[in-house]
Design an enzyme around this catalytic site. Sequence first.
Site: not given
Length: 254
Positions: A32, A34, A49, A77-78, A81, A83, A143, A206
């Site tokens: 978080d 950007n 970004h 995140s769901s 969208w 934005r 990885l 959060r």
Amino acid sequence: MPPLVGVARTGALPTGTSSCGPIPAHVAIIMDGNGRWAASRGLPRAAGHKAGAEAVTRCLRAARANGVDYLTLYAFSSENWRREPSEVADLTGLLKFYLRHKVSELHQEQVKIRFVGEVGRFGADLCAEMARAEALTAGNTGLTLLLALSYGGRSDIVQAAQALARAAQRGELDPGLIDETMVSRHLLTAGVPDPDVIVRTSGEHRLSNFLLWQSAYAELVFLETLWPDFDGDCFARVLDIYGRRERRFGARPA
Ligand code: IPE
Ligand code: IPE
Ligand code: MG
């Protein structure tokens, strides 16, 4: 019962690695900040970004250097969208660029790529590229990189519940036998151990719908650093903080 602490690291350490404490097998990061990084420089959010995508490369390098097995990155995140369409387009463009130009490099580095989320929402072309990246790297032994895209913890639990309900409806499953292991096996992260540590950058405290089920006993680490500034030293700081935590999983304190 999981071990109370992880396995101590031994042997010589490459530069930028942490010097003490257990190494988390699975690090998950809410990347978080950007937008604020860009705003503080008078730049458009898209520049934040782009810089954030470069931080992903540094983070991945640090994770590999420190012997982390699983790295999960919350990239979209769901709820993202919601934005502006132009910002969604910028983020989708970056995803496309990295899929086209970075996957072969990751493949050479033995990274196994996996996407978690409702990736169909990014359209058939991107979806096919993601499937190709997963298939190409499926046999790799380094990885495992989980990219959470159009991911929501609640919808992850809902789709698992639906799959179990359908199996019960077909008569293949006794609902009374549904347990936590079975639910975990139906989540998008099936087969991946729960995160040992969840990191969030940018000073927010959060989860924003990230790995809600899987985070049950994760250590939470909040950094003030904005994601585009994240580097190997930040990763080492996370390992250091994690290494000092005592994980009890509900047991009596040591
Ligand atoms: C994280 O940075 C990237 C995504 C959520 C896609 P943000 O875009 O949320 O940046 P801030 O929180 O506005 O600074
Ligand atoms: C969470 O960040 C999602 C990602 C980092 C991908 P947000 O910036 O979307 O979260 P909120 O809206 O501040 O909770
Ligand atoms: Mg944000």
